[in-house]
Scaffold this motif. Sequence first.
Motif, PDB file in Angstrom:
ATOM      1  N   LYS A 147       0.799  -1.201  -0.104  1.00  0.00           N
ATOM      2  CA  LYS A 147       0.001   0.060   0.034  1.00  0.00           C
ATOM      3  C   LYS A 147       0.806   1.353   0.019  1.00  0.00           C
ATOM      4  O   LYS A 147       0.483   2.275  -0.701  1.00  0.00           O
ATOM      5  CB  LYS A 147      -0.905   0.018   1.263  1.00  0.00           C
ATOM      6  CG  LYS A 147      -2.060  -1.094   0.926  1.00  0.00           C
ATOM      7  CD  LYS A 147      -2.951  -1.104   2.213  1.00  0.00           C
ATOM      8  CE  LYS A 147      -4.255  -1.986   1.681  1.00  0.00           C
ATOM      9  NZ  LYS A 147      -5.098  -2.264   2.996  1.00  0.00           N
ATOM     10  N   PHE A 148       1.922   1.258   0.707  1.00  0.00           N
ATOM     11  CA  PHE A 148       2.715   2.290   0.632  1.00  0.00           C
ATOM     12  C   PHE A 148       3.642   2.583  -0.917  1.00  0.00           C
ATOM     13  O   PHE A 148       3.690   3.631  -1.237  1.00  0.00           O
ATOM     14  CB  PHE A 148       3.795   2.186   1.688  1.00  0.00           C
ATOM     15  CG  PHE A 148       4.732   3.503   1.974  1.00  0.00           C
ATOM     16  CD1 PHE A 148       4.210   4.763   2.466  1.00  0.00           C
ATOM     17  CD2 PHE A 148       6.140   3.400   1.615  1.00  0.00           C
ATOM     18  CE1 PHE A 148       5.141   5.617   2.572  1.00  0.00           C
ATOM     19  CE2 PHE A 148       6.994   4.656   1.519  1.00  0.00           C
ATOM     20  CZ  PHE A 148       6.261   5.750   2.154  1.00  0.00           C
ATOM     21  N   ASP A 149       3.946   1.442  -1.366  1.00  0.00           N
ATOM     22  CA  ASP A 149       4.277   1.489  -2.626  1.00  0.00           C
ATOM     23  C   ASP A 149       3.679   2.162  -3.616  1.00  0.00           C
ATOM     24  O   ASP A 149       3.702   3.237  -4.393  1.00  0.00           O
ATOM     25  CB  ASP A 149       4.824   0.316  -3.369  1.00  0.00           C
ATOM     26  CG  ASP A 149       6.076  -0.265  -2.627  1.00  0.00           C
ATOM     27  OD1 ASP A 149       7.011   0.566  -2.052  1.00  0.00           O
ATOM     28  OD2 ASP A 149       6.272  -1.579  -2.395  1.00  0.00           O
ATOM     29  N   SER A 150       2.165   1.982  -3.382  1.00  0.00           N
ATOM     30  CA  SER A 150       1.173   2.433  -4.259  1.00  0.00           C
ATOM     31  C   SER A 150       0.966   4.011  -4.168  1.00  0.00           C
ATOM     32  O   SER A 150       0.791   4.831  -4.872  1.00  0.00           O
ATOM     33  CB  SER A 150      -0.412   1.602  -4.405  1.00  0.00           C
ATOM     34  OG  SER A 150      -0.013   0.429  -4.714  1.00  0.00           O
ATOM     35  N   LEU A 170      -5.553  20.353  -7.113  1.00  0.00           N
ATOM     36  CA  LEU A 170      -4.609  19.327  -6.970  1.00  0.00           C
ATOM     37  C   LEU A 170      -5.200  17.902  -6.931  1.00  0.00           C
ATOM     38  O   LEU A 170      -5.981  17.734  -6.228  1.00  0.00           O
ATOM     39  CB  LEU A 170      -3.507  19.426  -5.899  1.00  0.00           C
ATOM     40  CG  LEU A 170      -2.562  18.463  -5.716  1.00  0.00           C
ATOM     41  CD1 LEU A 170      -1.457  18.941  -6.874  1.00  0.00           C
ATOM     42  CD2 LEU A 170      -1.556  19.036  -4.690  1.00  0.00           C
ATOM     43  N   VAL A 171      -4.857  17.018  -8.022  1.00  0.00           N
ATOM     44  CA  VAL A 171      -5.340  15.827  -8.199  1.00  0.00           C
ATOM     45  C   VAL A 171      -4.418  14.733  -8.257  1.00  0.00           C
ATOM     46  O   VAL A 171      -3.393  14.926  -8.711  1.00  0.00           O
ATOM     47  CB  VAL A 171      -6.435  15.589  -9.300  1.00  0.00           C
ATOM     48  CG1 VAL A 171      -7.565  16.488  -8.873  1.00  0.00           C
ATOM     49  CG2 VAL A 171      -5.795  15.898 -10.636  1.00  0.00           C
ATOM     50  N   GLY A 172      -4.736  13.530  -7.984  1.00  0.00           N
ATOM     51  CA  GLY A 172      -4.075  12.297  -8.074  1.00  0.00           C
ATOM     52  C   GLY A 172      -4.654  11.385  -9.330  1.00  0.00           C
ATOM     53  O   GLY A 172      -5.628  11.725  -9.895  1.00  0.00           O
ATOM     54  N   ASN A 173      -3.586  10.722  -9.962  1.00  0.00           N
ATOM     55  CA  ASN A 173      -3.777   9.870 -11.132  1.00  0.00           C
ATOM     56  C   ASN A 173      -4.623   8.379 -10.795  1.00  0.00           C
ATOM     57  O   ASN A 173      -3.896   7.653 -10.024  1.00  0.00           O
ATOM     58  CB  ASN A 173      -2.797   9.627 -12.114  1.00  0.00           C
ATOM     59  CG  ASN A 173      -2.849   9.061 -13.173  1.00  0.00           C
ATOM     60  OD1 ASN A 173      -3.950   8.388 -13.392  1.00  0.00           O
ATOM     61  ND2 ASN A 173      -1.983   9.097 -14.013  1.00  0.00           N
ATOM     62  N   PRO A 174      -5.730   8.262 -11.172  1.00  0.00           N
ATOM     63  CA  PRO A 174      -6.354   7.027 -10.551  1.00  0.00           C
ATOM     64  C   PRO A 174      -5.523   5.799 -11.211  1.00  0.00           C
ATOM     65  O   PRO A 174      -5.724   4.659 -10.416  1.00  0.00           O
ATOM     66  CB  PRO A 174      -7.893   6.954 -11.257  1.00  0.00           C
ATOM     67  CG  PRO A 174      -8.223   8.452 -11.545  1.00  0.00           C
ATOM     68  CD  PRO A 174      -6.670   9.122 -11.818  1.00  0.00           C
ATOM     69  N   ALA A 177      -3.176   4.550  -8.656  1.00  0.00           N
ATOM     70  CA  ALA A 177      -3.561   4.153  -7.507  1.00  0.00           C
ATOM     71  C   ALA A 177      -3.163   2.949  -6.782  1.00  0.00           C
ATOM     72  O   ALA A 177      -2.975   2.522  -5.713  1.00  0.00           O
ATOM     73  CB  ALA A 177      -5.006   4.617  -7.159  1.00  0.00           C
ATOM     74  N   GLY A 178      -3.316   1.932  -7.656  1.00  0.00           N
ATOM     75  CA  GLY A 178      -3.066   0.565  -7.280  1.00  0.00           C
ATOM     76  C   GLY A 178      -3.841   0.003  -6.025  1.00  0.00           C
ATOM     77  O   GLY A 178      -5.117   0.217  -5.926  1.00  0.00           O
ATOM     78  N   ALA A 179      -2.803  -0.528  -5.062  1.00  0.00           N
ATOM     79  CA  ALA A 179      -3.483  -0.950  -3.845  1.00  0.00           C
ATOM     80  C   ALA A 179      -4.240   0.254  -2.732  1.00  0.00           C
ATOM     81  O   ALA A 179      -5.087  -0.600  -1.879  1.00  0.00           O
ATOM     82  CB  ALA A 179      -2.278  -1.633  -2.931  1.00  0.00           C
ATOM     83  N   ILE A 180      -4.029   1.402  -3.299  1.00  0.00           N
ATOM     84  CA  ILE A 180      -4.863   2.495  -2.495  1.00  0.00           C
ATOM     85  C   ILE A 180      -6.226   2.783  -3.214  1.00  0.00           C
ATOM     86  O   ILE A 180      -6.645   3.927  -2.822  1.00  0.00           O
ATOM     87  CB  ILE A 180      -4.089   3.681  -2.052  1.00  0.00           C
ATOM     88  CG1 ILE A 180      -3.423   4.219  -3.135  1.00  0.00           C
ATOM     89  CG2 ILE A 180      -2.642   2.940  -1.197  1.00  0.00           C
ATOM     90  CD1 ILE A 180      -2.981   5.665  -2.952  1.00  0.00           C
ATOM     91  N   LYS A 181      -6.277   2.190  -4.399  1.00  0.00           N
ATOM     92  CA  LYS A 181      -7.508   2.727  -5.039  1.00  0.00           C
ATOM     93  C   LYS A 181      -8.953   2.930  -4.322  1.00  0.00           C
ATOM     94  O   LYS A 181      -9.665   3.950  -4.623  1.00  0.00           O
ATOM     95  CB  LYS A 181      -7.858   1.740  -6.232  1.00  0.00           C
ATOM     96  CG  LYS A 181      -8.667   2.329  -7.422  1.00  0.00           C
ATOM     97  CD  LYS A 181      -8.626   1.420  -8.560  1.00  0.00           C
ATOM     98  CE  LYS A 181      -9.305   1.877  -9.725  1.00  0.00           C
ATOM     99  NZ  LYS A 181      -9.551   0.949 -10.920  1.00  0.00           N
TER     100      LYS A 181
END
Length: 581
Positions: A147-150, A170-174, A177-181
């Motif tokens: 989860k930390f890597d994601s 400010l936004v993140g890229n879905p 997101a991987g394991a933190i989706k």
Amino acid sequence: MITITSSDLIPIEQHFKVIAGPGAGKTHWLVNHIKNVVKNSVRLEKTRKIACITYTNIAVETIMKRLGTSIANRVEVSTIHSFLYRHVVKPYLFIIADEFEVNFKKVNGHESISPRYSIIRKWLESHKRVDDLVAPNTWKQLLREEKFDSLLRWLENLQYRYDPEENLKLVGNPEKAGAIKKVAEILEDDLISYKKLFWSNGKIDHDDVLFFSYVLITKYPFILKVLRSKFPYFFLDEFQDTNPIQAKIIKLIGEEETIIGIIGDPAQSIYSFQGASLKDFNNFQLENMVQYQILENRRSSNQIINLLNSVRMDIVQNKYKNIDNDVPILFIGKPIDAFNRIKQLYGEDIIIHTLSRDNLTANAMKSMITLDGMNTNLLTIFKEADTDPKRYKIILNSVESVEFARIGDYKNALEKMKELFSDYSNKEKINNSIILLQELLRNYSNYKDKPIMDFYNILKPYFKFMAGFRKGAAKDFYNRNLYKHIAICINYKDDISHHRTIHKAKGDEFENVLLISESAEFLISPDLENEEEHRIYYVGMSRAISLLFIVVPKLLKKEQKFIKEKYSIRIEDLSDIPQLN
């Protein structure tokens, strides 16, 4: 649309847009236009200047050199980030410092900023929706392994974007997101607080420069008036690489007396991961803006131009040099085999630049290593295995320093090495870095094909505080994985080698190019308007001056037949060449 040549002059007191394909002589035209403005403008006066914005520092140096010293002092040539930092952020950031919790007295330039565990932990602990982070995604659980890597990858890819009301957010890229989706949306609600942890220490990155510039000029319009008074002309090269924030800022500058000129090519828009879009170039318009196109190709042989024209629908480039050479060759097989086959055909002395889609392939070609069976996530596994952050940093920085130096990038090589001597004086940092780097380069053959443990043993005498090993994942990783495989995974800042990614070759040209692709789709069904992948390979092909080679791993017989009928191209199946097998 008015067609001009790269030597034609246009009126200097009109907004303009110039569309020019690869090799069209954009820089040649732009330099001549700047000289024409300096010679004939009545608005420059003694203290006002022309702003000339381009995409890379190499392009800045090229334009400055071509302008010559007598004209260069009338022009400010820089990247957009450097320009905005110098003229907007540095002088005016103090106005909004309290609002955004920026320690403006500590701000000294802008840099690439990587997420840090301590910062991320502090942000998660105090996140305004921390109570919504419940098992199995509590803030503490998000700091663990996968989860930390994601979370790291997600935070590394943050972007400022406009919301429907035209506010910057400010936004993140879905996709990252991987394991933190499942919790990315919650985390996204308080990303500015994450940024503020860096800003409070005086650290701002390149995207922050755009953000602060936009906030400042929209909240305090007098800044625009200052910019317009300093720069009556504002020219931007490679505008297809401009993101929406930059485009809006340029529009605001051009809404009064400043003349805006943009030069670019929608078919070479390949930076969507940085927010750029060919639509921003196509849709950019100011009142009375005149559109021009340059249809020459001053770079490539007739045979390469024919291929480029066949995959592109919107323009047909003219053959400026009108020089014939061999038709391009499409190889079917492995990149190293294609490289060796070119040597067979044209002699050992031929210089070949290989261009690849990704860093791993480009780096593998630097050492002529095949990627077959290699784990492409090796650096992530390395970080997970070595839980000692100091040891991990020493090893990784040293690998990067060595590999940067091997391609001639000594500036970045020394910067990486100096980071390992942070407790020393500046003079000692430099001396220690040079001594260690020379030693590692001298011993390269003794560790490049061996486990990373051998490299660790060479470094240990220089860093006596570096931890040793007990039984476990770290020791196993160091004994099982080779130095050369770690080296393949690093990311070069300024790649000046013969083996680059297509993105890092942008704006450059090479006598002979081997383009490495996983598919021939960009030849079978080219769609430069809608498919960025196709534009990327188009850019790669267009870097070639004399000879162009393409290699793909496989190609069906019907696809070979289609390509032969559509293009003037030769196809070779490398499995049929006895000397290569």
